[in-house]
Each structure stands twice: as structure tokens, then as C-alpha cells.
Design a protein around this motif. Sequence first.
Motif, PDB file in Angstrom:
ATOM      1  N   TYR A 247       0.994  -1.076   0.065  1.00 11.50           N
ATOM      2  CA  TYR A 247      -0.017   0.071   0.141  1.00 11.50           C
ATOM      3  C   TYR A 247       0.865   1.192  -0.118  1.00 11.50           C
ATOM      4  CZ  TYR A 247      -3.193   3.681   1.539  1.00 11.50           C
ATOM      5  OH  TYR A 247      -4.112   4.700   1.878  1.00 11.50           O
ATOM      6  N   GLY A 250       2.210   1.727  -3.203  1.00 13.86           N
ATOM      7  CA  GLY A 250       1.221   2.188  -4.251  1.00 13.86           C
ATOM      8  C   GLY A 250       0.769   3.678  -3.984  1.00 13.86           C
ATOM      9  N   ILE A 272      -3.903   2.983  -7.648  1.00 14.99           N
ATOM     10  CA  ILE A 272      -4.257   1.422  -6.773  1.00 14.99           C
ATOM     11  C   ILE A 272      -5.333   1.034  -7.117  1.00 14.99           C
ATOM     12  CG2 ILE A 272      -4.349   0.699  -4.480  1.00 14.99           C
ATOM     13  CD1 ILE A 272      -2.664   2.964  -3.265  1.00 14.99           C
ATOM     14  N   ARG A 290      -6.698  -5.644  -3.016  1.00 19.96           N
ATOM     15  CA  ARG A 290      -6.172  -4.445  -3.957  1.00 19.96           C
ATOM     16  C   ARG A 290      -4.834  -4.802  -4.119  1.00 19.96           C
ATOM     17  NH1 ARG A 290      -7.625   1.442  -1.727  1.00 19.96           N
ATOM     18  NH2 ARG A 290      -7.162   2.030  -3.724  1.00 19.96           N
TER      19      ARG A 290
END
Length: 329
Positions: A247, A250, A272, A290
Motif C-alpha cells: 500500500y 502504491g 491503486i 487490492r
Amino acid sequence: MTYPLLRVEDLTIGFPYGTVVHGVSFDVHPGETMALVGESGCGKSITAFALMRLLPPGARIQGGHVIFDGVDLAAAAPHALRDIRGRSLSLILQEPMTSLNPVLPIGMQIAEVMRRHEGIGKAAARRRSVELLELVGVTDADRRYDDFPHHFSGGMRQRVMIAMAVACKPRLLIADEPTTALDVTIQAQVLELLDDLRRQLGMAVLLITHDLGVVAQWADRVTVMYAGRVVEQAPVRPFFATPQHPYARGLLDASVGHDGEAHYTTRRLNEIPGSIASAAGEAGCPFAPRCPDRIAACRRAPPVLTALGPDHNVACIVAAGTDHVAVDR
């Protein structure tokens, strides 16, 4: 080794419909700027309000500790909180127009803080308020003391909010998206002012933001949140050089000029995929739907915060591998 001025341990916050902040832990040390980073809805602001015990109706602290200067604010009595808030612990909110009282002169609102916490008289409070307005860059401060909030621009209102927040020389200032409503030029001026005041007053700053350019330029350490959980913690340089959580990578790939330089990159910005998960959602890693690096184990249980190196922690079973240990709080 300095002891933390603020230590947040396993802070959990919930509403009647479910938990929205899950076991958040981080430290803020004296004199530093620590950035709390993440997308809108990740739990940054409600975490800040919990530190001050100013949660919205229906929300409550379900567990954990907020140790500020040796006092657990999560369990402190209301009268003790009133003595701490505004004096040694202050908050700047996102939108100054809705935070200032529209029917009171701005000078009276600044003076009220000092009269409440320091017990000084009306004349002395006015003098100090004028000095504070001058300190934050309000020109003709003695005359503008009697002006109302609508007489000021957005940037000037934010400066008034900063003057109120630092009136009693707090040890920790929480700045919740302090430049959201401002243009880029004014944003830079306000952040530079906050950093100058941090050095002059010797205070620590907890900066809540989604702007990685701001983090690169002004913060010492970073805590990244996603869906109500801490996913990575690191000093600024290692974080931008080698982010470990997918994350965090991203966020950096989707940002412009995240290296803190005053230029725009020509590389392609990568988004993302998907949308942020509910903080009260499913079992497993909340970022798994994700995540480009997900494996089957990511769906089983939320990963624990794991130490990768000195002051660098990540909550990702892929990034952590099997050679690291969980952070012991």
C-alpha cells in the motif's frame, strides 16, 4: 534514548455498527514531526480526535492506551482532560472557518485560551494575543485583534487557528490536514510557520495528511494507516527510499514529486486498483483485495506489525517473510 512524549498503544475505536480503528500503536518523541498518512477514510482524523477525547457522538474508545507525558488520556477524568487540552496538548482542525466562532472577534478567541489555562487578566491576555498574531504573520495585529473571522482570508484564518493552538506553548500540537483548503503557495507558508514554531517552542507535531510531498519535506517519521490499521512505520528517508508495504508503494507510485523535490515527474502515475476497504470489514489483511503481492495466507488473518529493522515496522506477511519478529509494545 529519549522517551516518547506520546505513546499510543493498541488504540481501538468503534461505533455501534462496528470497530473502525483496530489496535493502532505509534510514538511521538519530543521535538519531532511525525506524519500520520493514508487515504481519506483510513482512520487518521478519528484517531487524532481520540487522542484528545473529542470523538463524535456514538464513537468510543474500546481499548488501548494514550499515554501523554505520563498520563493515560484514554482513562483520564474529564476535569484532568480540560486542564491538558489547549495547554500542553493542542489541535488544529482542517477548516478554520467552521472551527472559529463567527460572532466573536478573533483576538478574544485567542485570549480565552490563555485566560482559561494561565489565569491572566484581560489586558495581559490582549497583549499576548497581539504578540501571537504578530508571531504567525498577521500584519497590523493590534487593530486586527477586534476583527471577526469573516474579515480574514482562508490562509489568515489558519494562522489565527495556529496562534490559538500555540498560545500556551503546548508540548504536542496535533495538526489535522492543516492546509487542506489552501492553495499551494499559502500551504507552504503555513507549513513553514508550523515548523518554525516547532523549533522556537520546542514542541512536537503530529501531522495528519494524505500529501506525501508535505511528508517528504516536513516530517521526521511516518506512520501509514489503511482501513483503520497501521501498515508501516519508518523514518522519512528509509520510507521514501524503500517502502515495504504494498500500500505504501502504491501511494508513492500514485503521487507527484513524492521525493520532496520542487518539480513534477514525467513518469506515468499508477493508481491503486479498487477502493479502500471498510475498517469494520472482513477477516484477513484489509489491503489483500487490492494488493498485487497477495498470497492465500493474506486472506486468513490481519498481519501483525513486524520489525524489519531499527524503527522500521510493517504489517505484511509477504514483506516481513519469516525472519522477523512482531513488534512488542
